[in-house]
Write a protein that holds these residues in place. Structure first.
Motif, PDB file in Angstrom:
ATOM      1  N   GLY A  58      -3.506  88.431  69.346  1.00  0.00           N
ATOM      2  CA  GLY A  58      -4.717  89.250  69.443  1.00  0.00           C
ATOM      3  C   GLY A  58      -5.762  88.515  70.265  1.00  0.00           C
ATOM      4  O   GLY A  58      -5.428  87.747  71.180  1.00  0.00           O
ATOM      5  N   ASN A  59      -7.044  88.711  69.924  1.00  0.00           N
ATOM      6  CA  ASN A  59      -8.123  88.100  70.716  1.00  0.00           C
ATOM      7  C   ASN A  59      -7.985  86.578  70.802  1.00  0.00           C
ATOM      8  O   ASN A  59      -8.001  86.004  71.893  1.00  0.00           O
ATOM      9  CB  ASN A  59      -9.487  88.446  70.093  1.00  0.00           C
ATOM     10  N   LEU A  60      -7.850  85.936  69.646  1.00  0.00           N
ATOM     11  CA  LEU A  60      -7.762  84.474  69.642  1.00  0.00           C
ATOM     12  C   LEU A  60      -6.432  83.995  70.211  1.00  0.00           C
ATOM     13  O   LEU A  60      -6.385  83.039  70.991  1.00  0.00           O
ATOM     14  CB  LEU A  60      -7.969  83.931  68.218  1.00  0.00           C
ATOM     15  N   ARG A  94       3.345  89.937  69.105  1.00  0.00           N
ATOM     16  CA  ARG A  94       2.573  90.923  68.359  1.00  0.00           C
ATOM     17  C   ARG A  94       3.414  92.197  68.348  1.00  0.00           C
ATOM     18  O   ARG A  94       4.458  92.271  69.001  1.00  0.00           O
ATOM     19  CB  ARG A  94       1.166  91.164  68.935  1.00  0.00           C
ATOM     20  N   ARG A  95       2.990  93.208  67.605  1.00  0.00           N
ATOM     21  CA  ARG A  95       3.791  94.431  67.534  1.00  0.00           C
ATOM     22  C   ARG A  95       3.508  95.348  68.710  1.00  0.00           C
ATOM     23  O   ARG A  95       4.400  95.987  69.233  1.00  0.00           O
ATOM     24  CB  ARG A  95       3.549  95.126  66.186  1.00  0.00           C
ATOM     25  N   THR A  96       2.240  95.385  69.170  1.00  0.00           N
ATOM     26  CA  THR A  96       1.892  96.250  70.310  1.00  0.00           C
ATOM     27  C   THR A  96       2.047  95.448  71.601  1.00  0.00           C
ATOM     28  O   THR A  96       1.086  94.853  72.105  1.00  0.00           O
ATOM     29  CB  THR A  96       0.422  96.723  70.190  1.00  0.00           C
ATOM     30  N   ASN A 118       9.149  87.840  65.754  1.00  0.00           N
ATOM     31  CA  ASN A 118       8.558  86.557  65.336  1.00  0.00           C
ATOM     32  C   ASN A 118       9.622  85.505  65.060  1.00  0.00           C
ATOM     33  O   ASN A 118       9.464  84.331  65.386  1.00  0.00           O
ATOM     34  CB  ASN A 118       7.722  86.753  64.075  1.00  0.00           C
ATOM     35  N   LEU A 174      -2.708  85.218  63.026  1.00  0.00           N
ATOM     36  CA  LEU A 174      -2.730  86.533  62.364  1.00  0.00           C
ATOM     37  C   LEU A 174      -4.050  86.716  61.622  1.00  0.00           C
ATOM     38  O   LEU A 174      -4.794  85.758  61.409  1.00  0.00           O
ATOM     39  CB  LEU A 174      -1.577  86.614  61.357  1.00  0.00           C
ATOM     40  N   LYS A 175      -4.320  87.921  61.171  1.00  0.00           N
ATOM     41  CA  LYS A 175      -5.489  88.187  60.341  1.00  0.00           C
ATOM     42  C   LYS A 175      -5.213  87.658  58.917  1.00  0.00           C
ATOM     43  O   LYS A 175      -4.055  87.649  58.464  1.00  0.00           O
ATOM     44  CB  LYS A 175      -5.741  89.690  60.264  1.00  0.00           C
ATOM     45  N   VAL A 215      -4.746  79.146  62.541  1.00  0.00           N
ATOM     46  CA  VAL A 215      -6.163  79.315  62.921  1.00  0.00           C
ATOM     47  C   VAL A 215      -6.771  80.469  62.125  1.00  0.00           C
ATOM     48  O   VAL A 215      -7.772  81.053  62.519  1.00  0.00           O
ATOM     49  CB  VAL A 215      -6.317  79.546  64.450  1.00  0.00           C
ATOM     50  N   THR A 232      -8.793  82.261  59.402  1.00  0.00           N
ATOM     51  CA  THR A 232      -9.999  81.944  58.623  1.00  0.00           C
ATOM     52  C   THR A 232      -9.747  82.109  57.117  1.00  0.00           C
ATOM     53  O   THR A 232      -9.154  83.105  56.689  1.00  0.00           O
ATOM     54  CB  THR A 232     -11.146  82.893  59.041  1.00  0.00           C
TER      55      THR A 232
END
Ligand SMILES: NC(=O)c1ccc[n+]([C@@H]2O[C@H](COP(=O)([O-])OP(=O)(O)OC[C@H]3O[C@@H](n4cnc5c(N)ncnc54)[C@H](OP(=O)(O)O)[C@@H]3O)[C@@H](O)[C@H]2O)c1
Length: 173
Positions: free
Chosen positions: A12-14, A37-39, A57, A71-72, A97, A99
């Protein structure tokens, strides 16, 4: 010179910013990098640079030594639990990474102890000027030096005690 293959799980972004930073600095060549990623369409610009992109993965982990988890927080444990058999304690280094996910949370997922790092970059990582705090569990001095060098490509890296991570995250931001 870095000879290891790096997989970024969660492009994603990061994840994308890190891939770009590692390429731009020359720390990783495109053929040393896999981003998942999935998309997959969102990863096309990286693919055009020669980076391997995949939604698999497990294959990405098996083909790499350094596994960056971007990941989130809400699905990281579920995703890693499903992948735990792909990790080899003698071969892999995990860098999260994510949070708010502690080293202990991550280590509980795996049956055998692995070197696990938790790193907290800030948004300036997009322009390779992040202040990144990092801490580790079960890692050798050599592995810690490697991970510090990896994040140094994208700014300044400060090893800290995990109990300072929340405060460091606020200060870094
Ligand atoms: N952005 C920052 O500057 C920053 C700074 C410090 C820490 N962080 C932390 O870094 C993590 C990522 O943040 P972000 O801003 O990059 O979020 P994000 O853009 O939502 O990235 C997460 C990515 O994970 C992918 N994903 C979800 N399930 C997956 C799966 N099963 N397999 C592979 N990929 C999967 C998602 O793509 P698909 O839906 O296409 O699969 C998504 O692109 C978070 O934990 C955040 O707290 C971010």
């Amino acid at each position: 010179m870095n000879t290891k293959k790096i997989a970024i799980i969660g492009g994603g972004n990061l994840g994308i910013a890190m891939a770009e930073g590692l390429l731009k600095s020359g720390f990783a060549t495109p053929n040393q990098l896999t981003v998942t990623r999935r998309t997959l369409s969102r990863l096309q610009p990286l693919q055009e640079k020669g980076v391997t992109i995949t939604d698999n993965n497990e294959a990405a982990i098996r083909e790499s030594e350094i596994i960056i988890v971007a990941l989130k927080p809400f699905n990281v444990k579920e995703v890693l639990t499903g992948l735990k058999n792909a990790f080899d304690p003698k071969r892999h280094i995990i860098i999260s990474v994510v949070t708010g996910i502690f080293l202990k949370d991550l280590s509980e997922i795996f049956t055998a102890p692995l070197p696990i790092f938790r790193a907290m970059p800030n948004t300036a990582i997009a322009i390779q000027e992040s202040v990144t705090c990092m801490c580790a569990q079960g890692a050798s001095a050599e592995q810690s030096a490697y991970v510090k060098e990896l994040f140094d490509q994208m700014g300044v890296t400060i090893p800290i005690d995990e109990k300072l991570m929340d405060a460091a995250t606020v200060l870094g931001a």
